[in-house]
Design a protein around this motif. Structure first.
Motif, short mmCIF file in Angstrom:
data_model
loop_
_atom_site.label_atom_id
_atom_site.label_comp_id
_atom_site.label_asym_id
_atom_site.label_seq_id
_atom_site.Cartn_x
_atom_site.Cartn_y
_atom_site.Cartn_z
N HIS A 185 10.99 7.79 -5.58
CA HIS A 185 9.75 7.25 -6.34
C HIS A 185 9.15 8.08 -7.23
CE1 HIS A 185 11.29 4.45 -3.39
NE2 HIS A 185 11.44 5.23 -2.48
N VAL A 242 -8.62 3.05 -6.07
CA VAL A 242 -7.49 2.73 -5.49
C VAL A 242 -6.97 3.68 -4.55
CG1 VAL A 242 -5.79 1.44 -3.78
CG2 VAL A 242 -7.33 0.09 -5.53
N GLY A 244 -8.10 1.88 -0.47
CA GLY A 244 -7.00 2.72 0.17
C GLY A 244 -6.14 1.80 0.87
N ILE A 245 -5.03 2.49 0.78
CA ILE A 245 -3.40 1.75 1.37
C ILE A 245 -2.91 3.41 2.44
CG2 ILE A 245 -2.47 1.58 -0.79
CD1 ILE A 245 -1.37 -0.97 1.18
N HIS A 246 -2.36 3.38 2.90
CA HIS A 246 -1.81 4.45 3.74
C HIS A 246 -0.14 3.89 4.26
CE1 HIS A 246 -1.69 7.27 7.66
NE2 HIS A 246 -0.58 7.93 6.34
N SER A 247 0.45 4.12 2.94
CA SER A 247 1.28 3.47 3.38
C SER A 247 2.78 3.65 4.12
CB SER A 247 1.86 3.63 1.65
OG SER A 247 2.38 4.39 1.45
N ILE A 248 3.69 4.25 4.08
CA ILE A 248 4.80 5.06 4.43
C ILE A 248 5.51 5.98 4.10
CG2 ILE A 248 5.48 2.85 5.89
CD1 ILE A 248 7.76 1.75 3.94
N ALA A 296 0.72 -1.58 -11.63
CA ALA A 296 1.24 -2.86 -13.12
C ALA A 296 0.80 -3.86 -12.74
CB ALA A 296 2.37 -2.81 -13.03
N SER A 297 0.58 -5.24 -11.39
CA SER A 297 -0.45 -5.89 -11.72
C SER A 297 -1.77 -6.19 -11.40
CB SER A 297 -0.01 -6.81 -10.37
OG SER A 297 -0.50 -5.59 -9.46
N GLN A 331 -1.13 -14.15 -9.56
CA GLN A 331 -0.42 -13.54 -10.39
C GLN A 331 1.17 -13.49 -9.85
OE1 GLN A 331 -0.63 -10.74 -13.70
NE2 GLN A 331 -0.82 -9.37 -11.62
N THR A 364 7.72 -2.14 -1.48
CA THR A 364 6.40 -1.94 -1.36
C THR A 364 5.36 -1.96 -3.02
OG1 THR A 364 7.72 0.93 -2.19
CG2 THR A 364 7.37 0.43 -0.01
N SER A 365 6.55 -2.05 -4.08
CA SER A 365 5.23 -1.92 -4.60
C SER A 365 5.13 -3.48 -5.05
CB SER A 365 6.22 -2.03 -6.14
OG SER A 365 7.58 -3.34 -6.25
N ARG A 423 6.81 6.36 0.34
CA ARG A 423 6.57 5.23 -0.71
C ARG A 423 4.96 5.34 -1.34
NH1 ARG A 423 12.08 6.10 0.11
NH2 ARG A 423 12.00 5.97 2.32
N ILE A 428 -6.63 0.34 4.14
CA ILE A 428 -5.68 -0.61 5.56
C ILE A 428 -3.97 0.61 5.39
CG2 ILE A 428 -6.13 -2.71 5.24
CD1 ILE A 428 -4.14 -2.63 3.29
N THR A 471 2.99 1.59 -8.33
CA THR A 471 3.43 1.32 -9.51
C THR A 471 3.02 -0.47 -9.01
OG1 THR A 471 5.04 3.02 -9.25
CG2 THR A 471 5.64 0.83 -10.86
N GLY A 472 3.50 -1.33 -8.31
CA GLY A 472 3.19 -2.45 -7.74
C GLY A 472 1.72 -2.94 -7.96
N LEU A 473 1.09 -2.22 -7.44
CA LEU A 473 -0.96 -1.99 -8.17
C LEU A 473 -0.98 -2.13 -9.03
CD1 LEU A 473 -3.32 -2.64 -6.28
CD2 LEU A 473 -3.88 -0.13 -5.96
N ALA A 493 5.40 4.06 -5.45
CA ALA A 493 6.20 2.23 -5.69
C ALA A 493 5.20 1.81 -5.28
CB ALA A 493 7.75 2.71 -4.02
N VAL A 494 4.10 2.26 -4.23
CA VAL A 494 2.74 1.10 -3.77
C VAL A 494 2.20 1.27 -5.52
CG1 VAL A 494 1.11 0.90 -2.48
CG2 VAL A 494 3.45 1.45 -0.68
N GLU A 508 13.24 1.21 -8.55
CA GLU A 508 14.50 2.17 -8.53
C GLU A 508 15.41 1.90 -7.52
OE1 GLU A 508 11.42 2.64 -8.72
OE2 GLU A 508 10.52 4.20 -7.18
#
Ligand SMILES: Cc1ncc(C[n+]2csc(CCOP(=O)(O)OP(=O)(O)O)c2C)c(N)n1
Ligand code: SF4
Lengths: 339, 599
Positions: A109, A50, A69-73, A86-87, B244, B283-284, A76, B451, A82-84, A79-80, B276
């Motif tokens: 971040h 990813v 892929g993710i084109h975020s903001i 981590a999970s 999850q 966003t996470s 950030r 996306i 990190t969540g991806l 941080a995106v 943080e």
């Protein structure tokens, strides 16, 4: 009997069907090409990868990859990611960011992603300018830089991305240059293989808004004298004739000429695995024109990874208390029956 | 009844113990903890007063009550800030020892109210709580400070006697909590019993009160707080959908307890991430949602303000995500520990561009559990972020919760498309009959897609800036959310189906509105009550309902946010009852307004 062999992937397998829309001549092309070249050698299929980005020219990168892929903001992406990660520790996660994206709006971040040491790879395209918004100075622009938003010259001290990464306890820290494609490819590969957050700064030419910002480091005539390639366990030697080196004078580095009583043994030897980051930090402070600028791996050490630790806590909790049981949870505390 | 004292006096603990004991005795209960924003305001001052109100009854109740029949005031500051809520003739238990010169001065009393006759309208019981507590624990060798820390148990004992409550649950609590420090456990036990015995032996009180069991729906019950119910709801929804659970959150009052509660339950596979900041929190969660997790972010108003850009990204990328806002008084940092309902427009409209998403609200502490189930059902069914609004009042309040029958909880269906064979093309923005796009997750061969926040081409999901496509996509996203109205229960009404007045409420004011309407109905008033769970979209029949009543009243703890939406959508000239004092409505405030409109 039929045999199935794993398909051998090529750079093309990692190319998406989208037109690449960067300005002709942009350094981003070269980084994209190296990425596509390195990925097939990692043994990770495209569906397990990813690319996460923020906003900026460089952050269009995920669209050009045939991976998830993710084109975020703006700012950030760490941080995106990190969540991806981590999970979904099973995925290989790349973060693509720019100097404005990563160090300005996303500085917070970036700092926290690096210190947590998730197993992600962050590539920061440093062109020392805001490209997408058409040429304002960035956190890495030098003092005095004249841009649309600083007609009288920038007055903010520039940041050194690698110094920041080291200050954030980064476990893999490297620098490369868009036009030095062999070196860049090698750095991307090492970053991918590192367990923990890897952070690579890539000098990238924005030929539209900041053309030539890194000419000193890329020009065939000068680059041998203005850059120095770091190699683990080797002395810091540079120059067209490999006749110059870096020596420590107390706490300060100095450029010396070899011969005339100074031998290789007097030079600073690079140790990317030094547990103390002080030397790596010192190297990250060396900048042109006082010093040749180091490229290569500044630091590569092992440290526990956030995604491992987080998921290990789940395992531990299950071991200690058994798999979560809703009825037990609901009935915890005092209950009573109404007939 | 209400316990009040300095925030160091243990009033919240006293209140919680009394609540649990009353619940176990079979009463219906509703509570309202009220504490200062400052962790440590100077001792004995009005700024440091902490209170805990408990309403317990032998019939069904919906609010912690407007006024109190009994007040325990631990110091003069607590007395002066709480006395106005005590009914005339009510019981007033006072810690006499705290009414010394210093304490009186700090509270702004020029004369001692225990001596100047100003409390003549109440049944006053001045008791030397400090001295008697010290006596009770005298031979345990505790320091004075530690001894004084037992005073709340003394007061509890006294109140437990007054209402004929069993000491057993609190004795069990003491054992569980202080068992490892036997001398402290013993001191608290002694203080508790001393208080109880004081009530029994001194004849200070003329009588004991007995409140019988309430007639609740049969079943197994426990007491639950709103934030706890939210956390349980999340764990349950994750289990029902076989996902999850990932929580990305940043601490803020009054939402933090959801994070705390979830962090305790990692054995359910719950991942909690203390980010943080709020932007990283949301966003996470978006990153985890992309990866296939049930993703949640929790916060309160100021934090939600920070998250809004990312919520727009979740709308654009059409990923399921729960955004939980435990509302508090604003704007800005506002009243951090006090309740308000003023983030409705923030939820419905607070993003850039045309950015609709479903908004639902919980109405009471236990209802937070059900509201979460519904929010997640909608999020995955429609591939959209969903706002769930609760508030400080229901988050910290508690009530009996009928423990759900696990077998009655149907699975929540989640579909991830499987691998595609070579040559087939995956369309990330193809849609099903509900206009939801597929939730394709990384790791699936053949479904690689990108996306992001840039406008999408219909079906392919490629970046696209064509004017007609943008219009189409904006319309499509709006239609998808609007269609949810067909998938939610029609709005029900409590009371006559046609009549003079409809009271329309939402969120945590449910209890006060329901009680007020029933009170007026009992006296023959032609009033009905509709309580909204769904705030965007509204239930499909809502517009029709308005036609059945001459007038509509919308009570809200804000300046009229729902009223603005209702007027805008239905052209109904609804009247408002609006209050922004950091306090919930009193029932009588609503009754008065109803009566005024019925005249
Ligand atoms: C919240 C927000 N603020 C500002 C912007 C505008 N913006 C887009 S990219 C950018 C700077 C990007 O600079 P850099 O990271 O150096 O990327 P480059 O374009 O040079 O690759 C800015 C300010 C935005 N998209 N979002
Ligand atoms: S503006 Fe600069 S960074 Fe952006 S695409 Fe053009 S050359 Fe590259």
């Amino acid at each position: 009997m039929s045999t199935t062999s794993l398909p051998v992937l090529t750079a093309n397998d990692f190319a998406s069907d989208q037109d690449v829309r960067w300005c002709p001549g942009c350094g981003d092309y070269s980084i994209l090409a190296q990425m596509k070249k390195v990925l097939p050698s990692l043994g990770v299929p495209p569906e397990k990868m990813v690319f996460v980005s923020g906003i900026g020219c460089s952050s269009r990168f995920p669209y050009y990859m045939n991976t998830y892929g993710i084109h975020s903001i703006h700012g950030r992406a760490p941080a995106v990611a990190t969540g991806l990660k981590a999970s979904r520790p099973d995925l290989m996660v790349w973060v693509i960011t720019g100097d404005g994206d990563g160090l300005s709006i996303g500085g917070n971040h970036l700092m926290h992603a690096i210190r947590r040491n998730l197993d992600i790879n962050i590539v920061l395209f440093n062109n020392r300018i805001y490209g997408l918004t058409k040429g304002q100075y960035s956190p890495t622009s030098p003092l005095g830089k004249v841009t649309k938003s600083t007609p009288m010259g920038a007055i903010d001290n520039p940041l050194h991305p690698l110094s920041i990464a080291i200050g954030c306890e980064g476990t893999f820290i490297a620098r490369s240059i868009d036009t030095n494609i062999k070196h860049l490819g090698a750095m991307l590969k090492r970053a991918a293989e590192h367990r923990g957050t890897s952070f690579i700064e890539v000098y990238q030419n924005c030929n539209v808004f900041n053309d030539g910002a890194f000419d000193y480091a890329t020009d065939r005539e000068t680059k041998a004298d203005t850059t120095i390639e770091l190699e683990h366990g080797k002395p810091l030697i540079f120059g067209k004739n490999r006749d110059k080196g870096i020596r420590l004078n107390g706490m300060n580095p100095e450029v010396v000429e070899l011969g005339k009583g100074i031998s290789e043994d007097d030079l600073l030897f690079h140790d990317e695995q030094a547990p103390e980051p002080s030397l790596a930090y010192l190297l990250s402070r060396m900048s042109y024109p006082e010093f040749p600028e180091p490229i290569g791996v500044f630091r590569a050490v092992n440290h526990p990874m956030y995604d491992d630790l987080l998921n290990a806590q789940v395992v531990e909790a299950r071991k200690a208390r058994g798999d979560g049981d809703l009825s037990k949870l609901f009935n915890s505390g005092e209950t009573w029956t109404v007939a | 009844m209400r316990f009040c004292g300095d925030s160091g006096d243990g009033m919240q603990l006293a209140g919680t113990q009394f609540t649990n004991t009353s619940a176990l005795a079979g009463n219906d209960i509703a509570t309202f903890p009220d504490f200062p924003a400052e962790i440590r305001a100077p001792r004995g001052t009005k700024a440091g007063v902490s209170g805990f109100q408990i309403h317990f009854a032998s019939k069904e109740i919906f609010t912690p009550g407007d006024q109190v029949d009994a007040l325990v005031a631990f110091n003069p500051a607590a007395l002066t800030t709480n006395l106005m809520d005590l009914v005339s003739g009510g019981i007033l238990v006072i810690n006499k020892d705290a009414f010394d010169e210093k304490g009186l001065k700090q509270a702004g009393y020029e004369e001692n109210p225990l001596e100047d006759g100003s409390l003549a309208a109440y049944q006053v019981f001045p008791i030397e709580v400090t001295r008697l507590t010290r006596l009770a624990v005298d031979d345990l060798g505790l320091g004075m400070k530690e001894a004084d820390r037992c005073r709340n148990f003394y007061a509890m004992g006294l109140v437990f006697w007054l209402y004929d409550r069993s000491l057993e649950p609190t004795l069990r609590y003491i054992e569980a909590k202080f068992g490892k420090r036997p001398e402290i456990a013993e001191a608290n036990r002694r203080a508790l019993k001393a208080g109880y015995n004081y009530g029994e032996t001194t004849e200070a009180f003329a009588s004991q009160f007995r409140v019988n069991k309430a007639e609740l729906v049969p079943g197994l019950y426990r007491n639950i707080m709103g934030n706890e119910a939210t956390a349980y709801g999340l764990i349950t929804a994750a289990k029902r959908s076989n996902c999850q659970l990932f929580l990305g959150s940043y601490p803020i009052t009054p939402a933090s307890d959801i994070l705390h509660e979830l962090a305790k339950h990692k054995n359910f596979g719950v991942l909690t991430f203390q980010a943080e900041d709020e932007i990283a929190a949301v966003t996470s969660a978006i990153g985890a949602a992309f990866g296939g997790s049930m993703s949640v972010t929790t916060s309160s108003g100021p934090g939600i303000a920070l998250k809004q850009e990312a919520i727009g990204l979740a709308v654009m990328t059409e990923l399921p995500l729960l955004v939980i806002n435990v509302q508090r008084g604003g704007p800005s940092t506002g009243l951090p520990t006090k309740t308000e309902q003023a983030d409705l427009l923030q939820a419905v409209c607070g993003r850039n561009g045309e950015c609709p998403l479903p908004v639902i609200a919980a109405r009471s502490p236990a209802d937070c559990f059900d509201a979460v189930q519904e929010a997640w059902r909608i999020a995955v069914r429609y591939m959209t972020p969903v706002f769930l609004l609760t508030d400080g009042y229901i988050a910290n309040g508690s009530e009996p919760w009928k423990i759900p029958d696990l077998k009655s909880l149907a699975p929540i269906e989640v579909k991830h498309p499987g691998p595609l064979s070579d040559g087939d093309v995956f369309h990330a923005y193809a849609r099903d009959e509900r206009l939801a796009r597929p939730w394709a997750i990384p790791g699936t061969p053949g479904l690689m897609h990108r996306i992001g926040g840039l406008e999408k081409q219909d079906i392919t999901g490629n970046v696209n800036y064509e004017p007609a496509n943008h219009q189409h996509m904006v319309d499509l996203r709006a239609r998808k959310v609007a269609n949810i109205a067909l998938d939610i229960p029609p709005q029900a009404v409590d009371g006559p189906a046609t009549g003079k007045l409809l009271v329309l409420s939402w969120g945590g004011t449910y209890g006060a509105c329901a009680t007020a309407v029933r009170e007026v109905q009992a006296k023959g008033g032609a009033v009905a009550h509709a309580h909204l769970r769904y705030l965007n979209p509204f239930p499909a029949n809502l517009g029709e309902l308005f036609k059945n009543y001459e007038k509509v009243l919308i009570p809200e703890l804000n300046k009229g946010q729902l009223r603005l939406l209702i007027r805008g959508q239905y052209m109904v000239d609804a009247a408002g009852l609006n209050k922004v004092q950091g306090k919930p409505f009193s029932v009588y405030e609503i009754v008065n307004k109803i009566n005024e409109l019925l005249r």
